[in-house]
Design an enzyme around this catalytic site. Structure first.
Site, short mmCIF file in Angstrom:
data_model
loop_
_atom_site.label_atom_id
_atom_site.label_comp_id
_atom_site.label_asym_id
_atom_site.label_seq_id
_atom_site.Cartn_x
_atom_site.Cartn_y
_atom_site.Cartn_z
N SER A 28 0.88 -1.12 0.01
CA SER A 28 0.03 0.12 0.10
C SER A 28 0.83 1.38 -0.09
O SER A 28 1.91 1.24 0.35
CB SER A 28 -0.98 -0.15 1.31
OG SER A 28 -1.55 1.20 1.50
N TYR A 75 -1.57 -0.75 10.38
CA TYR A 75 -1.88 -0.80 8.92
C TYR A 75 -0.66 -0.76 8.06
O TYR A 75 0.00 -1.54 7.35
CB TYR A 75 -3.16 -0.40 8.42
CG TYR A 75 -3.14 -0.52 7.06
CD1 TYR A 75 -3.44 -1.81 6.39
CD2 TYR A 75 -3.23 0.54 5.96
CE1 TYR A 75 -3.86 -2.13 4.93
CE2 TYR A 75 -3.38 0.19 4.64
CZ TYR A 75 -3.58 -1.14 4.23
OH TYR A 75 -3.78 -1.21 2.76
C1 8X3 Z 1 -5.10 1.58 1.50
C2 8X3 Z 1 -4.42 2.81 0.94
O1 8X3 Z 1 -4.70 5.31 0.48
O2 8X3 Z 1 -6.61 4.07 1.15
O3 8X3 Z 1 -4.13 0.50 1.30
O4 8X3 Z 1 -5.16 4.55 2.85
S1 8X3 Z 1 -5.39 4.20 1.15
#
Ligand code: 8X3
Length: 249
Positions: free
Chosen positions: A134, A147
């Site tokens: 991510s 996360y």
């Molecule tokens: C999630 C990315 O930008 O929605 O993996 O937090 S974001």
């Protein structure tokens, strides 16, 4: 026929990737916790799709799943480590431990265990591992420490795994998307559809199909070429400034 093993195939990017790889002539082993969703995908995609109910947090069960793959699905050309989730966006000082452990067990422990279990097959076929990280791996935001930490692990794990696999021909890529409208925010907010809708309102987020196409592009590059890490955002997303507290005296 080539075979992709896709975790979290029951929704979002995983389901879109299963559809894409099947459409491109591959067969797909798709795992997930929701058997009815896997059944629906099977109905939609046919015999080239094998759905297996499995929970990424159960590392022993992942070993069983890999060990018991039916004969025609045993050769694996691509592992797409897509399964993952985020805990609620609480500051760590206000967070309960259980949801955090749930995320770490899924995003880190399960991903490592499954990758380790499938590596012999991937090496045999000079295959590829594509891990879903991510933008949170690189850019921190409030309430996202756990996360982001797991996704930073996924990114660095991917790069390190490339070193371990040097000489095997196996490729490894970390895909690092920003905002994609899937069930991600619904899960993160404990099922709050209004919060999810509000987050993605009027900003043209990426779609699961956008990411599936990117994954397909990475997977179909010539075998001498490795994309190490690939970061994507919708045009309407960029970075916030630094946060400054002015109340600390
Ligand atoms: C999630 C990315 O930008 O929605 O993996 O937090 S974001």
């Amino acid at each position: 026929m080539k075979t992709a093993f896709i975790t979290g195939a029951t929704a979002g990017i995983g389901a879109a990737a299963a559809r894409k790889f099947i459409a491109e002539g591959w067969q797909v082993v798709g795992t997930g916790r929701r058997s009815e969703r896997l059944g629906e995908l099977k109905d939609e995609l046919g015999d080239r799709f094998l759905g297996i109910v499995s929970d990424m947090r159960d590392v022993d069960d992942l070993q069983r799943v890999v060990g018991e793959l039916p004969e025609c699905f045993q050769g694996i050309d691509l592992l797409l480590n897509n399964a993952g989730l985020a805990p609620p966006m609480n500051d760590l000082q206000d967070a309960d431990q259980a949801p955090l452990s749930n995320v770490i067990d899924t995003n880190v422990q399960g991903l490592v265990a499954l990758t380790r279990a499938l590596l012999p097959r991937l090496i045999e076929r000079k295959g590829a591992v594509i891990n879903l990280s991510s933008v949170a791996a690189t850019y921190p935001y409030r309430g996202g420490a756990i996360y982001a930490g797991t996704k930073a692990f996924v990114r660095q794990f991917s790069l390190g795994l490339r070193c371990d696999l040097q000489g095997t021909g196996v490729r490894v890529t970390s895909i690092e998307p920003g905002m994609v409208e899937t069930e991600f925010t619904l899960v993160r907010t404990g099922g709050n559809q209004a919060a999810s809708d509000a987050l993605y309102a009027n900003m043209n987020p990426m779609t699961a199909e956008d990411i599936a196409s990117t994954i397909w592009w990475v997977a179909s590059l010539p075998p001498h070429l490795n994309i190490n890490a690939l970061e994507l955002m919708p045009v309407s997303q960029s970075w916030a400034g630094f946060a400054v507290s002015r109340s600390e005296g």
